[in-house]
Motif scaffolding. Sequence first.
Motif, PDB file in Angstrom:
ATOM      1  N   CYS A   1       0.825  -1.213   0.000  1.00  0.00           N
ATOM      2  CA  CYS A   1       0.000   0.000   0.000  1.00  0.00           C
ATOM      3  C   CYS A   1       0.856   1.258   0.000  1.00  0.00           C
ATOM      4  N   THR A   2       1.841   1.326   0.892  1.00  0.00           N
ATOM      5  CA  THR A   2       2.661   2.539   0.974  1.00  0.00           C
ATOM      6  C   THR A   2       3.611   2.662  -0.207  1.00  0.00           C
ATOM      7  N   GLY A   3       4.016   1.533  -0.778  1.00  0.00           N
ATOM      8  CA  GLY A   3       4.820   1.596  -1.995  1.00  0.00           C
ATOM      9  C   GLY A   3       4.049   2.241  -3.128  1.00  0.00           C
ATOM     10  N   LEU A   4       2.785   1.847  -3.267  1.00  0.00           N
ATOM     11  CA  LEU A   4       1.913   2.448  -4.279  1.00  0.00           C
ATOM     12  C   LEU A   4       1.788   3.958  -4.064  1.00  0.00           C
ATOM     13  N   LEU A   5       1.488   4.369  -2.845  1.00  0.00           N
ATOM     14  CA  LEU A   5       1.267   5.785  -2.559  1.00  0.00           C
ATOM     15  C   LEU A   5       2.534   6.607  -2.773  1.00  0.00           C
ATOM     16  N   ALA A   6       3.667   6.072  -2.374  1.00  0.00           N
ATOM     17  CA  ALA A   6       4.915   6.811  -2.534  1.00  0.00           C
ATOM     18  C   ALA A   6       5.287   6.978  -4.003  1.00  0.00           C
ATOM     19  N   TRP A   7       5.101   5.926  -4.794  1.00  0.00           N
ATOM     20  CA  TRP A   7       5.411   6.024  -6.228  1.00  0.00           C
ATOM     21  C   TRP A   7       4.505   7.067  -6.888  1.00  0.00           C
TER      22      TRP A   7
ATOM     23  N   ALA B   1       3.105   9.614  -5.496  1.00  0.00           N
ATOM     24  CA  ALA B   1       3.498  10.946  -5.044  1.00  0.00           C
ATOM     25  C   ALA B   1       4.678  11.470  -5.852  1.00  0.00           C
ATOM     26  N   VAL B   2       5.653  10.604  -6.116  1.00  0.00           N
ATOM     27  CA  VAL B   2       6.804  11.006  -6.936  1.00  0.00           C
ATOM     28  C   VAL B   2       6.346  11.360  -8.344  1.00  0.00           C
ATOM     29  N   GLU B   3       5.485  10.520  -8.926  1.00  0.00           N
ATOM     30  CA  GLU B   3       4.970  10.798 -10.270  1.00  0.00           C
ATOM     31  C   GLU B   3       4.221  12.129 -10.324  1.00  0.00           C
ATOM     32  N   ARG B   4       3.370  12.349  -9.341  1.00  0.00           N
ATOM     33  CA  ARG B   4       2.563  13.564  -9.331  1.00  0.00           C
ATOM     34  C   ARG B   4       3.439  14.805  -9.222  1.00  0.00           C
ATOM     35  N   PHE B   5       4.464  14.727  -8.389  1.00  0.00           N
ATOM     36  CA  PHE B   5       5.377  15.852  -8.217  1.00  0.00           C
ATOM     37  C   PHE B   5       6.253  16.049  -9.446  1.00  0.00           C
TER      38      PHE B   5
ATOM     39  N   ALA C   1      -0.588  11.017 -11.787  1.00  0.00           N
ATOM     40  CA  ALA C   1      -0.476   9.743 -11.083  1.00  0.00           C
ATOM     41  C   ALA C   1      -1.043   8.664 -12.007  1.00  0.00           C
ATOM     42  N   THR C   2      -0.213   7.728 -12.464  1.00  0.00           N
ATOM     43  CA  THR C   2      -0.608   6.800 -13.514  1.00  0.00           C
ATOM     44  C   THR C   2      -0.909   5.406 -12.978  1.00  0.00           C
ATOM     45  N   SER C   3      -1.677   4.657 -13.751  1.00  0.00           N
ATOM     46  CA  SER C   3      -1.957   3.270 -13.398  1.00  0.00           C
ATOM     47  C   SER C   3      -0.671   2.439 -13.440  1.00  0.00           C
TER      48      SER C   3
ATOM     49  N   CYS D   1      12.646   3.633  -5.936  1.00  0.00           N
ATOM     50  CA  CYS D   1      12.540   2.883  -7.194  1.00  0.00           C
ATOM     51  C   CYS D   1      11.924   3.732  -8.301  1.00  0.00           C
ATOM     52  N   ALA D   2      10.989   4.631  -7.951  1.00  0.00           N
ATOM     53  CA  ALA D   2      10.391   5.510  -8.954  1.00  0.00           C
ATOM     54  C   ALA D   2      11.443   6.409  -9.587  1.00  0.00           C
TER      55      ALA D   2
END
Length: 444
Positions: free
Chosen positions: A259-265, A267-271, A276-278, A315-316
Amino acid sequence: MLSTALPLVAVDPTTASGDTAWLLAAAALVLIMAPGLAIFYGGMVRAKSVLNMMMMVFGALAVVMVVWILVGYSLAFGDDLGGGLVGDPTQYAAFKGMLEEVPGAPYPITLFATFQGLFAVITVGLIAGAIADRTRFGTWLVFAGLWTVVVYAPVAHWIFDFSAGDHVGGWMANELGALDFAGGTAVEINSGAAGLAAALVLGRRVGFGREPMKPHNLTLVMIGAGLLWFGWFGFNAGSALGATNTAAIVFVNTLLAGCTGLLAWLAVERFRDGHATSFGAASGVVAGLVAITPACGFVTPLGAMAVGVAAGAICAVAIGLKHKLRYDDSLDVVGVHLVGGLVGTILIGFLASSTVNGVDGLLYGGGADQLGKQLVAAGATLAYSFTATVLLVLLLEKTMGFRVDEDDEMAGVDLVIHAETAYDLHTTGGARLHFGPETGNLQS
């Protein structure tokens, strides 16, 4: 991974039955990760390579399990031949001496061995993603078998084979004292380093850096990620080797890190990108799961969330290195599995808590000793896997040919190698197509 040694005293039959049932279920969950990985990778490649990518994973499943039964398990869990480097290849060859029931054992040894073999399957399957779109299928199958023997089995012996009684296991687990609950070294760092080595030796795909090489079907990617997440509970919680409190903690930690891996990735994408992509969501889940794999049995749920955040964010960023450094890791095996495996393995030295499994990391007052052990284990795995894989891929490229011809690569390996396409988008008619040898050019 908890100790694999069978007890010298009998356990309660009810407990043994429950542990066996859980390990059977866990093995089935790990098995479903193979088709899950095939779907995940299949969606990530271009449309002309879908079937070949999926076949590489399914082919690895078949080859690795046969090799594992014949000799791999014995190399990994047989009596050490010296220095904690590899087990006796003949001791359990073809499951010799393992078929009779052991009185008082918590689970059948054949079940444990099969469970471990499925770890090897996933590890080899992961490597396929680094060399997608350009690999000869026949050579890949040979590579899968040889790599299991030369690389995976020895590393599994190092970290998973615990000494007990007269049995002597591997150097990382017993002499060094490194911690790896379910495969941060043997699976994640091992596959990532091997993927990097294979990608460097085989070279970049035609058009890499000039042509878009985006995932052709993000629906498949999301479905595959979901199947991987589902199977990962068997991978991690199954490594408790019983229906225990430890298994329950590992289950929770695995869920939270995804769950937190998804949210962190995201967040990086959005910034970074404004969206925020699938694809980012699926990748973030996998990054969190990769990193929690070694740490899941040693950290608290709060620690698991921290591991997931670190892996998702790092990783992002790491997947962009292939464009800066100009190596063609087709499906980001290096950026997710090597980097994520390093993150999770090293963070044990910071976040391990004795409330979970008796070991305190640096942030829990345990000092830097465990961190040093984790760094040694991670570095040794990376160095050995990378070096051995470079030599193995060079050998196969020189003898059998590992990479397809440029014209075949451009035509698409699905058509050239398998005489099939994933999607029949055109009406029948026109020129009649036929195929030569496995890597022969498509002709009309």
